[in-house]
Design a protein around this motif. Structure first.
Motif, mmCIF file in Angstrom:
data_model
loop_
_atom_site.group_PDB
_atom_site.id
_atom_site.type_symbol
_atom_site.label_atom_id
_atom_site.label_comp_id
_atom_site.label_asym_id
_atom_site.label_seq_id
_atom_site.Cartn_x
_atom_site.Cartn_y
_atom_site.Cartn_z
ATOM 1 N N LEU A 266 -20.267 55.016 -5.004
ATOM 2 C CA LEU A 266 -19.193 54.631 -3.990
ATOM 3 C C LEU A 266 -17.859 54.347 -4.884
ATOM 4 C CD1 LEU A 266 -21.071 52.610 -1.574
ATOM 5 C CD2 LEU A 266 -20.661 55.182 -1.179
ATOM 6 N N GLY A 267 -16.706 55.244 -4.747
ATOM 7 C CA GLY A 267 -15.776 54.863 -5.450
ATOM 8 C C GLY A 267 -14.411 54.148 -4.672
ATOM 9 N N ASP A 268 -13.964 53.070 -5.185
ATOM 10 C CA ASP A 268 -12.981 52.207 -4.592
ATOM 11 C C ASP A 268 -11.534 52.775 -5.447
ATOM 12 O OD1 ASP A 268 -11.454 50.635 -3.144
ATOM 13 O OD2 ASP A 268 -11.664 48.995 -4.432
ATOM 14 N N THR A 269 -11.461 53.981 -5.268
ATOM 15 C CA THR A 269 -10.333 54.851 -6.123
ATOM 16 C C THR A 269 -9.130 54.121 -6.030
ATOM 17 O OG1 THR A 269 -11.748 56.912 -5.100
ATOM 18 C CG2 THR A 269 -9.623 57.125 -6.472
ATOM 19 N N MET A 270 -8.785 53.692 -4.975
ATOM 20 C CA MET A 270 -7.317 53.146 -4.710
ATOM 21 C C MET A 270 -7.349 51.643 -4.482
ATOM 22 S SD MET A 270 -5.511 56.465 -3.211
ATOM 23 C CE MET A 270 -7.223 56.648 -2.390
ATOM 24 N N ALA A 271 -8.343 50.854 -4.823
ATOM 25 C CA ALA A 271 -8.583 49.615 -4.708
ATOM 26 C C ALA A 271 -8.599 48.893 -3.378
ATOM 27 C CB ALA A 271 -7.610 48.883 -5.761
ATOM 28 N N TRP A 272 -8.972 49.500 -2.276
ATOM 29 C CA TRP A 272 -8.858 48.745 -1.099
ATOM 30 C C TRP A 272 -9.975 48.001 -0.476
ATOM 31 C CZ3 TRP A 272 -5.847 50.334 3.649
ATOM 32 C CH2 TRP A 272 -4.575 50.891 3.195
ATOM 33 N N ALA A 273 -10.862 47.969 -1.651
ATOM 34 C CA ALA A 273 -12.268 47.093 -1.358
ATOM 35 C C ALA A 273 -11.803 45.639 -1.375
ATOM 36 C CB ALA A 273 -13.386 47.401 -2.090
ATOM 37 N N THR A 274 -12.642 44.779 -0.441
ATOM 38 C CA THR A 274 -12.709 43.647 -0.902
ATOM 39 C C THR A 274 -14.275 43.022 -1.052
ATOM 40 O OG1 THR A 274 -13.060 43.036 1.606
ATOM 41 C CG2 THR A 274 -10.967 43.072 0.655
ATOM 42 N N PRO A 275 -14.719 42.062 -1.377
ATOM 43 C CA PRO A 275 -16.178 41.496 -1.562
ATOM 44 C C PRO A 275 -16.822 41.941 -0.152
ATOM 45 C CG PRO A 275 -14.707 40.094 -2.547
ATOM 46 C CD PRO A 275 -14.016 40.737 -1.850
ATOM 47 N N GLU A 276 -16.278 41.533 0.888
ATOM 48 C CA GLU A 276 -16.818 41.671 2.346
ATOM 49 C C GLU A 276 -16.966 43.112 2.656
ATOM 50 O OE1 GLU A 276 -18.166 38.913 4.556
ATOM 51 O OE2 GLU A 276 -18.186 38.190 2.535
ATOM 52 N N LYS A 277 -16.113 43.879 2.139
ATOM 53 C CA LYS A 277 -16.267 45.196 2.669
ATOM 54 C C LYS A 277 -17.104 45.756 1.570
ATOM 55 C CE LYS A 277 -11.737 46.942 3.289
ATOM 56 N NZ LYS A 277 -10.605 47.825 3.042
ATOM 57 N N ILE A 278 -17.261 45.630 0.367
ATOM 58 C CA ILE A 278 -18.450 46.066 -0.566
ATOM 59 C C ILE A 278 -19.724 45.680 0.250
ATOM 60 C CG2 ILE A 278 -19.606 45.495 -2.578
ATOM 61 C CD1 ILE A 278 -17.048 47.092 -3.599
ATOM 62 N N LYS A 279 -19.909 44.782 0.544
ATOM 63 C CA LYS A 279 -21.161 44.274 1.127
ATOM 64 C C LYS A 279 -21.602 44.939 2.365
ATOM 65 C CE LYS A 279 -21.474 39.453 -0.267
ATOM 66 N NZ LYS A 279 -21.543 38.260 0.270
ATOM 67 N N ARG A 280 -20.370 45.280 3.089
ATOM 68 C CA ARG A 280 -20.741 46.194 4.471
ATOM 69 C C ARG A 280 -20.841 47.652 4.112
ATOM 70 N NH1 ARG A 280 -16.314 43.306 6.877
ATOM 71 N NH2 ARG A 280 -14.784 44.979 6.560
ATOM 72 N N VAL A 281 -20.051 48.082 3.204
ATOM 73 C CA VAL A 281 -20.519 49.648 2.948
ATOM 74 C C VAL A 281 -21.747 49.584 2.264
ATOM 75 C CG1 VAL A 281 -19.344 51.684 2.034
ATOM 76 C CG2 VAL A 281 -18.035 49.853 2.954
#
Lengths: 321, 321
Positions: A186-201
């Protein structure tokens, strides 16, 4: 309390991510020197070059020379990146690389159009041919990768359900050709992830695919690289891409979209301090980070190379006590 | 899944942490300009100066002039830092500062000796007099702070049980003088914390003190600042110190022990993106970060000031869609 893995596997991408973005010409011998030094740290997977159009990425025009020049260490997988059949054939031709087939789907229609001038439908239609190309050259197909899985500068937020759908599609296409993807990146290519989003995805992808390993490719453009890695560790993720010294982008330059992979030695220190094995000699890796900084000739964003290794501090304190 | 707070309270320490460490002389008017700009961002607490020996900290020799020069915004608490009675009286004398009494104990004997040339026993013995000094000047005593609560470059790891003991001691000393500490601050002064250690120490302190709020003061010397903040958020911590642009240390300099508070705008972006309110206008704060960088004249480590605000990107995408 959480599901931290006992050990993680790091794919070092510094040489590839870093040297393709630097504006100054870096001598081939310096690239080779860094790869050879990284080979002595315990890293098992180092992505060293990309086989791309030298007119578009002049920093990678010497890809073949870099591959030919390194001193391979047994047990270390050296890999390259390619974006099309021509690049794949160049990588194959080099003979010295560990070849892994990877399928990639973009979670952002706008970014796909921008980067590859393709629609999602055209992208899907191209996958079976790609698989057959790998199969024709006996290259195992191990990984499916979702680009921009957490959001996109040109399209905004990405629905986790869409990522799950893409992963399912990729696995089905692979299965139709007799292949079984073992790792989903899973690539966070443009740095939109947050820790919570990481967990969700990660949670959503794993829920639908309990039989595959998940790998995270995190950019530190908004400073959350390690926080996102930690969230991944909490979810039991055990595969990470990273770049020594944070090679791959300068935080003070304006290429905000692509800047800075999570820094390898910073990730390694965090893991070691939490009792997670990496198989890496952190002090040797810190020396590589200093070397990378010397090679590019400007400060690189990794922190531990100046902040220092806690384990080394502890040893010194024991000695003087 | 976790216990994220709905909102957090940030104490901005950039002006104080930052300007005391810079080697070049910074004009007083620039310091005032930054404080005034920060006052327009929604921040409710800004620590603007320290009242310390100007011979030891020349960058703070103009503390009184800075305090006298700012344009206070109603509702914003401007505070100063002091290390002894003389400094406290200077702060009081300035009249314009919000005065808060704070008790501080060091979790490291070696660091206490080094910084204040005191033993833990001498430190304890000094607290009642300090409380009486505050009481004599009607200064409320709100906070107890533990320095080096997660580890120390000169002593190594710190046992969470010892931190709990120190907190209990501080609260007992305060209670003996009729005071009740409302907030316990835990300082990762030398960046020994990991997310897991944050959880362990916060959990232990809260277990023994369910009636106090916990505040985290995190340094980013080893790159884990935001990861540690996230672990704090997961534990429901709602009070954080931070420094705009990451003022307070340059990651490329060698003052590894003191470098870099967690960056305010990076923390704010992470919180907003996870649905946690801060009351802060992130775009205005990013402008302050750019201003801070101009003032010090060299790159500062915060990432969002170049990486960009995701909410602003989202709005722009909606407008063009």
């Amino acid at each position: 309390m959480n599901d931290l893995p006992k050990e993680i596997h790091i794919k070092e991408e510094g040489p590839r991510e870093g040297f393709q973005i630097e504006s100054a010409a870096i001598p081939t011998s310096h690239k080779i020197g860094l790869v050879n030094a990284l080979s002595q740290t315990g890293l098992k997977h180092i992505q060293i070059v990309s086989f791309v159009n030298p007119k578009r990425v002049p920093g990678m025009a010497d890809a073949e020379a870099v591959v030919a020049g390194i001193t391979p260490v047994p047990g270390v997988h050296y890999t390259g990146l390619w974006l099309n059949q021509q690049g794949f054939l160049r990588a194959l031709e080099s003979k010295r690389l560990h070849m892994e087939g990877k399928l990639t789907l973009y979670a952002s229609r706008a970014f796909l159009k921008r980067n590859q001038n393709r629609t999602p439908e055209e992208q899907l239609a191209a996958q079976p041919d790609l698989i057959r190309l790998y199969q024709a050259h006996d290259v195992p197909i191990t990984t499916g990768f979702v680009t921009a899985a957490f959001g996109c500068n040109f399209e905004g937020d990405v629905d986790p359900a869409y990522v799950v759908e893409l992963v399912g599609t990729m696995r089905r296409i692979a299965a139709d050709q007799g292949e079984d993807l073992k790792i989903i990146g899973l690539g966070d290519t443009m740095a939109w992830a947050t820790p919570e989003k990481i967990k969700r995805v990660v949670g959503a992808v794993r829920g639908a695919n309990p039989d595959v390993a998940i790998s995270l490719h995190l950019h530190d453009t908004r400073g959350m690289g390690l926080a996102n890695a930690y969230a991944g560790l909490e979810m039991g993720v055990a595969h990470f891409d990273a770049a020594v010294a944070g090679l791959g982008g300068c935080p003070f330059a304006k290429h905000a979209g692509a800047a800075g992979n999570v820094c390898t030695e910073d990730l390694v220190l965090m893991c070691h301090e939490m009792g997670i094995e990496t198989g890496i000699d952190l002090d040797a890796l810190i020396e590589c980070a200093a070397m990378a900084e010397q090679i590019v000739g400007h400060p690189l964003p990794g922190k531990v190379k100046t902040g220092g290794n806690l384990a080394a501090l502890r040893s010194a304190l024991r000695t003087t006590a």
